[in-house]
Design a protein around this motif. Structure first.
Motif, short mmCIF file in Angstrom:
data_model
loop_
_atom_site.label_atom_id
_atom_site.label_comp_id
_atom_site.label_asym_id
_atom_site.label_seq_id
_atom_site.Cartn_x
_atom_site.Cartn_y
_atom_site.Cartn_z
N CYS A 97 -11.05 6.72 5.67
CA CYS A 97 -9.63 7.04 5.43
C CYS A 97 -8.78 6.72 6.67
N PRO A 98 -7.79 5.86 6.53
CA PRO A 98 -7.01 5.43 7.70
C PRO A 98 -6.20 6.55 8.34
N ILE A 145 -9.01 13.40 4.52
CA ILE A 145 -10.07 14.18 3.86
C ILE A 145 -10.55 15.28 4.81
N ILE A 148 -8.11 17.35 0.13
CA ILE A 148 -7.25 16.25 0.60
C ILE A 148 -5.93 16.82 1.12
N ARG A 195 -1.19 13.35 4.48
CA ARG A 195 -1.80 12.23 5.19
C ARG A 195 -2.32 11.16 4.21
N CYS A 196 -2.13 11.39 2.92
CA CYS A 196 -2.80 10.53 1.92
C CYS A 196 -1.88 9.40 1.42
N ILE A 197 -2.41 8.20 1.42
CA ILE A 197 -1.66 7.01 0.99
C ILE A 197 -1.22 7.14 -0.48
N CYS A 236 -4.24 4.41 -3.78
CA CYS A 236 -5.18 4.05 -2.72
C CYS A 236 -6.60 4.18 -3.27
N ILE A 276 -9.27 3.31 -1.02
CA ILE A 276 -10.11 3.06 0.16
C ILE A 276 -11.34 3.96 0.19
N CYS A 277 -11.15 5.28 0.00
CA CYS A 277 -12.32 6.18 0.07
C CYS A 277 -13.27 5.95 -1.11
S1 SF4 Z 1 -6.94 7.99 -1.26
FE1 SF4 Z 1 -6.76 6.78 0.64
S2 SF4 Z 1 -5.47 7.96 2.03
FE2 SF4 Z 1 -6.11 9.35 0.35
S3 SF4 Z 1 -7.94 10.34 1.12
FE3 SF4 Z 1 -8.68 8.50 0.08
S4 SF4 Z 1 -8.73 6.89 1.66
FE4 SF4 Z 1 -7.53 8.58 2.46
#
Ligand code: SF4
Ligand code: SF4
Length: 303
Positions: free
Chosen positions: A195-196, A200, A205, A209-211, A236, A238-239
């Motif tokens: 997670c950038p 988490i 969550i 901070r969540c995209i 997002c 990514i995770c």
């Molecule tokens: S959805 Fe994206 S920003 Fe949100 S917790 Fe997962 S990786 Fe992080």
């Protein structure tokens, strides 16, 4: 008056499969005390950001009998949405938004399931939910044995990974119940590490901070300077992409080359084209101004 009736679980699961659901499980409708505590802690930390609607109906979220007084069981269903191909370069769109909005689709399927069951059991009574009521889809899916909740807080199904949508029926039947699945994350921390923005946490969550929150729910003209959108302009993944249980996903939705091209050009399109592309998809939740704000934010992150 007790209006509950018995229907075999095998019958319900067979009908759910016929209705098009990929998996179905059933749990007893009861108050979720540990969820209440976890949810209250999450809210007290302000992790819901500006999503104030999440502070309402907290009692209903933890007790299906407050949604349907005759509730005896919760039937949870999932539908996979993994697309057959993905956007290959930024700007990215979360994969659930590539095609038709799942809310309408799953609701229609749930109503079909209710009608089918009522044909054989006329006193069957159920309320159908898909993200539309204060009920926690993930918690009930986990209790219904459809998967476990990973450290990224998403439901992981052994066949579909996390690429799934959840719906449920709160209903008046008694039946055989499924066993909740144990957590299989072990020592893994890949989602947390990926997670950038460090969204988490041990308490869930942190939407601040969540995209996914910032690209969709945050309507402000400017996004916080310290948030990295990671190339995403809507949602997002990514995770989810980092999770080993998503390593061998089974494609469930066919995506044409033309659709992928449309999505890959999202960084340079005008408003009428965006309206066309987002039609009937989850992207209908954002305006063109949010899209351009998100595109600019990604460009600024690169500088
Ligand atoms: S959805 Fe994206 S920003 Fe949100 S917790 Fe997962 S990786 Fe992080
Ligand atoms: S990435 Fe690892 S820790 Fe995170 S949900 Fe998947 S298995 Fe669990």
């Amino acid at each position: 008056m007790n209006t509950s009736l018995y229907i075999p679980a095998s019958y319900i699961k067979e009908k759910a499969k016929e209705a098009g659901f990929d998996d179905c499980g059933i749990a007893q409708a009861e108050q979720l005390h540990s969820f209440s505590e976890h949810y209250s802690r999450w809210l007290s930390l302000g992790y819901n950001a500006n999503m104030h609607y999440m502070e309402q109906n907290t009692d209903k979220r933890a007790n299906p009998k407050l949604l349907l007084p005759e509730a005896e069981s919760v039937i949870s269903v999932v539908v996979g949405y993994k697309p057959s191909q993905q956007i290959s370069r930024p700007p990215f769109v979360a994969q659930y938004a590539y095609t038709e909005d799942y809310h309408k689709k799953i609701k229609t399927m749930l109503f079909c399931l209710i009608n089918t069951i009522q044909t054989d059991y006329p006193t069957f009574k159920a309320n159908a939910y898909v993200d539309t009521a204060p009920i926690s889809d993930k918690i009930w899916a986990q209790r219904c044995g459809l998967g476990w909740i990973g450290k990224h807080t998403l439901l992981i199904n052994t066949k579909l990974g996390t690429w799934l949508n959840i719906g449920e029926l709160v209903c008046n039947i008694k039946t055989e119940y499924d066993t909740p699945m144990n957590i299989r994350c072990g020592e893994c921390t890949k989602c947390i590490d990926s997670c950038p923005n460090g969204a988490i946490t041990d308490s869930g969550i942190n939407a601040n901070r969540c995209i996914a929150y910032h690209t969709i729910e945050n309507k402000a003209e400017q996004l916080p300077a310290d948030i990295n959108l990671g190339g995403y302009v809507f949602g997002c993944d990514i995770c989810q992409k980092a999770c080993p249980h998503n390593a061998h996903p089974q494609a469930k939705i066919e995506i044409s080359d033309e659709r992928i091209k449309q999505l890959e050009n999202i960084g340079t399109i005008d408003e009428p084209t965006f309206r066309k592309i987002r039609k009937n998809t989850a992207m209908d939740r954002i305006k063109y101004t949010q899209l351009t704000r998100n595109i600019d934010k990604n460009k600024n992150n690169k500088k």
